[in-house]
Motif scaffolding. Structure first.
Motif, mmCIF file in Angstrom:
data_model
loop_
_atom_site.group_PDB
_atom_site.id
_atom_site.type_symbol
_atom_site.label_atom_id
_atom_site.label_comp_id
_atom_site.label_asym_id
_atom_site.label_seq_id
_atom_site.Cartn_x
_atom_site.Cartn_y
_atom_site.Cartn_z
ATOM 1 N N THR A 119 0.805 -1.224 0.000
ATOM 2 C CA THR A 119 0.000 0.000 0.000
ATOM 3 C C THR A 119 0.835 1.269 0.000
ATOM 4 N N ALA A 120 2.141 1.170 0.271
ATOM 5 C CA ALA A 120 2.982 2.369 0.262
ATOM 6 C C ALA A 120 2.954 3.049 -1.100
ATOM 7 N N ILE A 121 2.840 2.276 -2.167
ATOM 8 C CA ILE A 121 2.838 2.849 -3.519
ATOM 9 C C ILE A 121 1.591 3.685 -3.750
ATOM 10 N N SER A 122 0.423 3.104 -3.489
ATOM 11 C CA SER A 122 -0.822 3.829 -3.742
ATOM 12 C C SER A 122 -0.967 5.033 -2.826
ATOM 13 N N ARG A 123 -0.524 4.929 -1.596
ATOM 14 C CA ARG A 123 -0.617 6.082 -0.691
ATOM 15 C C ARG A 123 0.278 7.218 -1.169
ATOM 16 N N ALA A 124 1.460 6.883 -1.679
ATOM 17 C CA ALA A 124 2.344 7.928 -2.194
ATOM 18 C C ALA A 124 1.765 8.561 -3.463
ATOM 19 N N LEU A 125 1.229 7.754 -4.356
ATOM 20 C CA LEU A 125 0.627 8.296 -5.578
ATOM 21 C C LEU A 125 -0.559 9.192 -5.257
ATOM 22 N N SER A 126 -1.345 8.811 -4.255
ATOM 23 C CA SER A 126 -2.562 9.570 -3.927
ATOM 24 C C SER A 126 -2.269 10.968 -3.422
ATOM 25 N N ALA A 127 -1.041 11.211 -2.968
ATOM 26 C CA ALA A 127 -0.691 12.544 -2.463
ATOM 27 C C ALA A 127 -0.681 13.590 -3.568
ATOM 28 N N HIS A 128 -0.675 13.165 -4.830
ATOM 29 C CA HIS A 128 -0.587 14.096 -5.953
ATOM 30 C C HIS A 128 -1.940 14.528 -6.482
ATOM 31 N N VAL A 129 -3.022 13.930 -5.991
ATOM 32 C CA VAL A 129 -4.345 14.244 -6.513
ATOM 33 C C VAL A 129 -5.336 14.363 -5.365
ATOM 34 N N LYS A 130 -6.500 14.890 -5.668
ATOM 35 C CA LYS A 130 -7.566 15.002 -4.676
ATOM 36 C C LYS A 130 -8.303 13.676 -4.578
ATOM 37 N N VAL A 131 -8.262 13.061 -3.398
ATOM 38 C CA VAL A 131 -8.952 11.793 -3.165
ATOM 39 C C VAL A 131 -10.000 11.997 -2.084
ATOM 40 N N VAL A 132 -11.239 11.658 -2.392
ATOM 41 C CA VAL A 132 -12.332 11.697 -1.430
ATOM 42 C C VAL A 132 -12.607 10.263 -1.009
ATOM 43 N N SER A 133 -12.151 9.892 0.175
ATOM 44 C CA SER A 133 -12.277 8.504 0.639
ATOM 45 C C SER A 133 -13.597 8.300 1.377
ATOM 46 N N GLY A 134 -13.922 7.041 1.617
ATOM 47 C CA GLY A 134 -15.152 6.714 2.323
ATOM 48 C C GLY A 134 -16.396 7.145 1.578
ATOM 49 N N THR A 135 -16.319 7.197 0.250
ATOM 50 C CA THR A 135 -17.438 7.653 -0.572
ATOM 51 C C THR A 135 -17.699 6.655 -1.684
ATOM 52 N N ARG A 136 -18.817 5.971 -1.601
ATOM 53 C CA ARG A 136 -19.212 4.998 -2.624
ATOM 54 C C ARG A 136 -20.124 5.680 -3.636
ATOM 55 N N ILE A 137 -19.733 5.689 -4.892
ATOM 56 C CA ILE A 137 -20.562 6.264 -5.942
ATOM 57 C C ILE A 137 -21.597 5.224 -6.365
ATOM 58 N N GLU A 138 -22.875 5.558 -6.156
ATOM 59 C CA GLU A 138 -23.959 4.615 -6.419
ATOM 60 C C GLU A 138 -24.550 4.747 -7.814
ATOM 61 N N ARG A 139 -24.625 5.969 -8.343
ATOM 62 C CA ARG A 139 -25.212 6.156 -9.670
ATOM 63 C C ARG A 139 -24.749 7.475 -10.247
ATOM 64 N N LEU A 140 -24.896 7.590 -11.567
ATOM 65 C CA LEU A 140 -24.563 8.812 -12.293
ATOM 66 C C LEU A 140 -25.836 9.343 -12.931
ATOM 67 N N VAL A 141 -26.035 10.645 -12.834
ATOM 68 C CA VAL A 141 -27.234 11.279 -13.389
ATOM 69 C C VAL A 141 -26.810 12.367 -14.356
ATOM 70 N N ARG A 142 -27.397 12.360 -15.539
ATOM 71 C CA ARG A 142 -27.094 13.376 -16.526
ATOM 72 C C ARG A 142 -27.618 14.739 -16.075
ATOM 73 N N ALA A 143 -26.792 15.758 -16.273
ATOM 74 C CA ALA A 143 -27.195 17.149 -16.045
ATOM 75 C C ALA A 143 -26.756 17.926 -17.265
ATOM 76 N N GLY A 144 -27.599 17.959 -18.301
ATOM 77 C CA GLY A 144 -27.198 18.544 -19.570
ATOM 78 C C GLY A 144 -26.134 17.667 -20.213
ATOM 79 N N GLU A 145 -24.968 18.235 -20.481
ATOM 80 C CA GLU A 145 -23.858 17.462 -21.042
ATOM 81 C C GLU A 145 -22.931 16.934 -19.962
ATOM 82 N N ASN A 146 -23.245 17.211 -18.717
ATOM 83 C CA ASN A 146 -22.374 16.818 -17.610
ATOM 84 C C ASN A 146 -22.957 15.639 -16.830
ATOM 85 N N TRP A 147 -22.192 15.193 -15.823
ATOM 86 C CA TRP A 147 -22.611 14.096 -14.963
ATOM 87 C C TRP A 147 -22.617 14.534 -13.508
ATOM 88 N N LEU A 148 -23.668 14.090 -12.798
ATOM 89 C CA LEU A 148 -23.741 14.272 -11.352
ATOM 90 C C LEU A 148 -23.595 12.893 -10.703
#
Length: 347
Positions: A119-148
């Motif tokens: 896990t040292a690899i993934s934890r180090a890589l994650s420091a370079h981007v925004k990670v929102v943990s503890g969040t399960r994405i259940e569905r995607l909803v169209r909002a015009g041309e975008n996604w919610l």
């Protein structure tokens, strides 16, 4: 190699589902191109199959046991974004069983592990981007041309131009089906049939039960792979005299499927018995940690590298799309990012 410039003047907002190697590689490469990227992870931290469990005297790798670097871009990427201290060669004596049950040496190839744990690899890589943990994405909803994307509490977590899914194919199909995208979901049916489950047990012995190899691919009714976790670099606290050793036992897919709902304690008991029968080991067991992987590894079938649905702005990446190895996750993510950049340029 890593200083890619944005090929389009549009800065896209991109959501990435999953923070394994595929998700984090995709996020870093998109961020390099100037896009706004958010990674959503259902667990408490990043990793995917680069998983480890805390145990006495350290940790044990219960998921991927090592990785190769056949793609010449992979190690430079890890050096640049994880750091050289986060991985090291594993100079192990590896063996496999012939059809007659005789032990033979693995082919010579450089193999690497995360240090002091995978896990040292993934934890180090994650420091370079925004990670929102503890969040399960259940569905995607169209909002015009975008996604919610909506979480499992029914709340939207942002608005995005594109969504990249790096979850295992069964979970990806469920997400697409819940998002009213049945045609995309149906394209994952074959891939799902090729993903195999695996029971994993980390076992602490009071002394090394098998000094002949550090890792072995088994021809056994129950076991697929066994390895001396304490032999890996960076596991210094586990290598002290008198500290004992941790071994990791992986069941094969057929055995796992038959015992998919067996109690963890019973699974540990049976796999330890199989290990003793395989090796003749007599060392006493002093501790165990058990984990069930419903989606452990992918075998066979078509390997397109990635899936990119330009019209919907949805992409999929993962090792299951590129050979099933850890390195395949990097290959898949890299090819997807290139496809997205090319499609943006051609608009």
């Amino acid at each position: 190699m890593f200083n890619e410039t944005l090929r389009t003047t549009d800065v896209r907002r991109i959501a990435i589902v999953g923070s394994g190697i595929a998700g984090l590689t995709t996020a870093i490469k998109f961020k390099q191109q100037g896009h706004e990227v958010t990674v959503f992870e259902k667990s408490r931290g990043p990793g995917g199959r680069l998983a480890a469990k805390r145990v006495s005297n350290g940790s044990a790798d219960i998921g991927a046991q090592y990785f190769t670097a056949r793609n010449p871009d992979f190690l430079p990427f890890l050096s640049a974004f994880a750091g050289d201290s986060c991985f090291a060669p594993w100079r192990a004596r590896l063996g496999f069983q012939s059809a007659e049950g005789q032990w033979q040496a693995f082919p010579n190839e450089h193999r690497y592990v995360g240090t002091p744990r995978m896990t040292a690899i993934s934890r180090a890589l994650s420091a370079h981007v925004k990670v929102v943990s503890g969040t399960r994405i259940e569905r995607l909803v169209r909002a015009g041309e975008n996604w919610l994307p909506f979480d499992d509490a029914g709340q939207p977590v942002g608005e995005f131009d594109q969504v990249i899914i790096t979850a295992p194919p069964a979970q990806a199909r469920e997400l697409l089906a819940r998002s009213n995208l049945p045609e995309l979901a149906a394209q994952l049916n074959d891939a799902i049939s090729r993903v195999l489950p695996c029971w994993a047990v980390a076992v602490h012995f009071d002394e090394n039960p098998w000094p002949h190899h550090e890792g072995m691919r088994c021809t056994d009714p129950a076991l697929y792979w066994v390895a001396n976790n304490s032999s890996k670099p960076g596991r210094n606290s586990e290598n002290k005299e008198g500290a004992g050793v941790w071994w990791v036992l992986h069941a094969n897919a057929e055995w796992t499927e038959r015992h998919i709902d067996t109690a963890p304690a019973k699974v540990a008991e049976e796999l330890i018995a199989a290990f003793r029968a395989l090796t003749g080991a007599k060392a006493a067991v002093t501790d165990t940690v058990t984990h069930r992987w419903l989606y452990a590894r992918s075998e066979g079938g078509n390997n397109p590298g990635h899936l990119w649905f330009k019209g919907q702005g949805i992409g999929l990446a993962g090792d299951w799309l590129s050979g099933g190895r850890v390195e395949g996750a990097f290959d898949s993510a890299s090819s997807l990012v290139s496809a997205c950049a090319e499609s943006a340029t051609n608009q």
